[in-house]
Write a protein that holds these residues in place. Sequence first.
Motif, PDB file in Angstrom:
ATOM      1  N   CYS A 112       0.849  -1.205   0.000  1.00 39.34           N
ATOM      2  CA  CYS A 112       0.000   0.000   0.000  1.00 39.34           C
ATOM      3  C   CYS A 112       0.882   1.252   0.000  1.00 39.34           C
ATOM      4  CB  CYS A 112      -0.989  -0.013   1.164  1.00 39.34           C
ATOM      5  SG  CYS A 112      -0.291  -0.293   2.792  1.00 39.34           S
ATOM      6  N   GLN A 113       2.025   1.154  -0.669  1.00 43.01           N
ATOM      7  CA  GLN A 113       3.006   2.238  -0.733  1.00 43.01           C
ATOM      8  C   GLN A 113       2.408   3.518  -1.319  1.00 43.01           C
ATOM      9  OE1 GLN A 113       6.353   0.947   0.026  1.00 43.01           O
ATOM     10  NE2 GLN A 113       6.997   3.019   0.426  1.00 43.01           N
ATOM     11  N   GLY A 114       1.384   3.382  -2.158  1.00 41.01           N
ATOM     12  CA  GLY A 114       0.738   4.557  -2.733  1.00 41.01           C
ATOM     13  C   GLY A 114       0.095   5.453  -1.689  1.00 41.01           C
ATOM     14  N   LEU A 115      -0.083   4.937  -0.484  1.00 40.05           N
ATOM     15  CA  LEU A 115      -0.670   5.722   0.605  1.00 40.05           C
ATOM     16  C   LEU A 115       0.382   6.480   1.410  1.00 40.05           C
ATOM     17  CD1 LEU A 115      -3.250   3.140   2.006  1.00 40.05           C
ATOM     18  CD2 LEU A 115      -3.704   5.123   0.561  1.00 40.05           C
ATOM     19  N   GLU A 116       1.634   6.368   1.025  1.00 37.33           N
ATOM     20  CA  GLU A 116       2.713   6.940   1.834  1.00 37.33           C
ATOM     21  C   GLU A 116       2.528   8.424   2.105  1.00 37.33           C
ATOM     22  OE1 GLU A 116       7.533   6.587   2.122  1.00 37.33           O
ATOM     23  OE2 GLU A 116       6.580   6.284   0.181  1.00 37.33           O
ATOM     24  N   GLY A 117       2.233   9.214   1.096  1.00 39.19           N
ATOM     25  CA  GLY A 117       2.038  10.649   1.298  1.00 39.19           C
ATOM     26  C   GLY A 117       0.856  10.943   2.203  1.00 39.19           C
ATOM     27  N   TRP A 118      -0.258  10.269   1.964  1.00 43.18           N
ATOM     28  CA  TRP A 118      -1.449  10.446   2.804  1.00 43.18           C
ATOM     29  C   TRP A 118      -1.161  10.032   4.247  1.00 43.18           C
ATOM     30  CZ3 TRP A 118      -4.117   6.537   5.355  1.00 43.18           C
ATOM     31  CH2 TRP A 118      -5.311   6.935   5.974  1.00 43.18           C
ATOM     32  N   LEU A 119      -0.476   8.919   4.405  1.00 45.13           N
ATOM     33  CA  LEU A 119      -0.139   8.438   5.744  1.00 45.13           C
ATOM     34  C   LEU A 119       0.710   9.471   6.481  1.00 45.13           C
ATOM     35  CD1 LEU A 119      -0.324   5.735   7.487  1.00 45.13           C
ATOM     36  CD2 LEU A 119       2.017   5.371   6.752  1.00 45.13           C
ATOM     37  N   ARG A 120       1.741   9.962   5.825  1.00 51.14           N
ATOM     38  CA  ARG A 120       2.674  10.907   6.437  1.00 51.14           C
ATOM     39  C   ARG A 120       2.042  12.274   6.696  1.00 51.14           C
ATOM     40  NH1 ARG A 120       5.865  10.931   2.551  1.00 51.14           N
ATOM     41  NH2 ARG A 120       4.968  12.798   1.650  1.00 51.14           N
ATOM     42  N   ASP A 121       1.265  12.760   5.722  1.00 50.46           N
ATOM     43  CA  ASP A 121       0.762  14.130   5.805  1.00 50.46           C
ATOM     44  C   ASP A 121      -0.598  14.270   6.481  1.00 50.46           C
ATOM     45  OD1 ASP A 121       3.050  14.889   4.442  1.00 50.46           O
ATOM     46  OD2 ASP A 121       2.071  14.802   2.476  1.00 50.46           O
ATOM     47  N   ARG A 122      -1.396  13.201   6.470  1.00 52.84           N
ATOM     48  CA  ARG A 122      -2.755  13.324   7.003  1.00 52.84           C
ATOM     49  C   ARG A 122      -3.044  12.386   8.172  1.00 52.84           C
ATOM     50  NH1 ARG A 122      -5.680  17.046   4.088  1.00 52.84           N
ATOM     51  NH2 ARG A 122      -4.955  17.255   1.968  1.00 52.84           N
ATOM     52  N   PHE A 123      -2.796  11.092   7.994  1.00 51.37           N
ATOM     53  CA  PHE A 123      -3.194  10.126   9.014  1.00 51.37           C
ATOM     54  C   PHE A 123      -2.332  10.215  10.272  1.00 51.37           C
ATOM     55  CE2 PHE A 123      -2.918   5.972  11.061  1.00 51.37           C
ATOM     56  CZ  PHE A 123      -4.251   5.774  11.386  1.00 51.37           C
ATOM     57  N   LEU A 124      -1.026  10.075  10.137  1.00 53.52           N
ATOM     58  CA  LEU A 124      -0.150  10.040  11.315  1.00 53.52           C
ATOM     59  C   LEU A 124      -0.213  11.313  12.152  1.00 53.52           C
ATOM     60  CD1 LEU A 124       2.984   8.145   9.943  1.00 53.52           C
ATOM     61  CD2 LEU A 124       1.064   7.247  11.290  1.00 53.52           C
ATOM     62  N   PRO A 125      -0.228  12.511  11.553  1.00 56.38           N
ATOM     63  CA  PRO A 125      -0.328  13.711  12.395  1.00 56.38           C
ATOM     64  C   PRO A 125      -1.615  13.774  13.219  1.00 56.38           C
ATOM     65  CG  PRO A 125       0.487  14.308  10.233  1.00 56.38           C
ATOM     66  CD  PRO A 125       0.046  12.868  10.148  1.00 56.38           C
ATOM     67  N   GLY A 126      -2.643  13.024  12.834  1.00 58.06           N
ATOM     68  CA  GLY A 126      -3.896  13.020  13.570  1.00 58.06           C
ATOM     69  C   GLY A 126      -3.935  12.064  14.746  1.00 58.06           C
ATOM     70  N   LEU A 127      -2.898  11.237  14.899  1.00 56.99           N
ATOM     71  CA  LEU A 127      -2.863  10.305  16.025  1.00 56.99           C
ATOM     72  C   LEU A 127      -2.543  11.053  17.313  1.00 56.99           C
ATOM     73  CD1 LEU A 127      -0.951   7.238  14.523  1.00 56.99           C
ATOM     74  CD2 LEU A 127      -3.422   7.559  14.790  1.00 56.99           C
ATOM     75  N   ARG A 128      -2.879  10.436  18.425  1.00 58.74           N
ATOM     76  CA  ARG A 128      -2.581  11.025  19.731  1.00 58.74           C
ATOM     77  C   ARG A 128      -1.072  11.164  19.910  1.00 58.74           C
ATOM     78  NH1 ARG A 128      -6.230  10.502  24.233  1.00 58.74           N
ATOM     79  NH2 ARG A 128      -4.339  10.103  25.417  1.00 58.74           N
ATOM     80  N   GLU A 129      -0.696  12.102  20.728  1.00 62.15           N
ATOM     81  CA  GLU A 129       0.718  12.389  20.987  1.00 62.15           C
ATOM     82  C   GLU A 129       1.480  11.192  21.550  1.00 62.15           C
ATOM     83  OE1 GLU A 129       1.992  15.139  24.319  1.00 62.15           O
ATOM     84  OE2 GLU A 129       2.159  16.429  22.558  1.00 62.15           O
ATOM     85  N   ASP A 130       0.798  10.308  22.278  1.00 59.50           N
ATOM     86  CA  ASP A 130       1.473   9.172  22.899  1.00 59.50           C
ATOM     87  C   ASP A 130       1.548   7.936  21.994  1.00 59.50           C
ATOM     88  OD1 ASP A 130      -1.201   8.487  22.958  1.00 59.50           O
ATOM     89  OD2 ASP A 130      -1.305   8.196  25.121  1.00 59.50           O
ATOM     90  N   ALA A 131       1.068   8.039  20.766  1.00 58.61           N
ATOM     91  CA  ALA A 131       1.095   6.903  19.836  1.00 58.61           C
ATOM     92  C   ALA A 131       2.520   6.625  19.356  1.00 58.61           C
ATOM     93  CB  ALA A 131       0.199   7.179  18.635  1.00 58.61           C
ATOM     94  N   VAL A 132       2.782   5.354  19.105  1.00 57.83           N
ATOM     95  CA  VAL A 132       4.030   4.921  18.475  1.00 57.83           C
ATOM     96  C   VAL A 132       3.619   4.130  17.241  1.00 57.83           C
ATOM     97  CG1 VAL A 132       6.091   3.474  18.704  1.00 57.83           C
ATOM     98  CG2 VAL A 132       5.294   4.836  20.648  1.00 57.83           C
ATOM     99  N   VAL A 133       4.322   4.360  16.136  1.00 60.95           N
ATOM    100  CA  VAL A 133       3.986   3.712  14.874  1.00 60.95           C
ATOM    101  C   VAL A 133       5.230   3.040  14.316  1.00 60.95           C
ATOM    102  CG1 VAL A 133       3.131   4.066  12.516  1.00 60.95           C
ATOM    103  CG2 VAL A 133       2.243   5.482  14.397  1.00 60.95           C
TER     104      VAL A 133
END
Length: 152
Positions: A112-133
């Motif tokens: 699902c590498q095509g989601l890399e930009g969306w993951l980096r720019d939209r999804f991950l910044p929306g996670l809680r501060e204490d999340a680890v990915v």
Amino acid sequence: MHVTTDSGSLANRLRASRNKTFVGRSGEVDRFRAALDGAQGAGPVLYVHGSGGVGKSTLLRRFEDEARRAGRRVVWVDGHRVTPSPAGFLAEATDAVTGPDVVLFIDGFERCQGLEGWLRDRFLPGLREDAVVVVAGRRPPSSEWLCDLAWS
């Protein structure tokens, strides 16, 4: 079906066996523990990459054991099974955005590498501060991860 993992379960025996035979990768395990602890300088997102068969999934299972010992909630997204779209990813990762102390594992990310930009720019910044990915795949992170000082 409800699965229990009490002290006498097969899952615990398998986990103990994996931990007993796990060797090397102490630097990676230490880096993951630091991320779990929120240590200064430890990034909350780890990117594991390498060709097939080098032990990425084994390392992720070790990370999962460390996360559970730390009392973290574990969420898995399997890139081989997720529909490679933001909606498909969100359907699998909903638990990662709904509570505290989450560790999100994304394995098989090359699927699902095509989601890399969306993951980096939209999804991950929306996670809680204490999340680890932990993102794991066969390809290294794109230059956008490495060139952005916040991610690097």
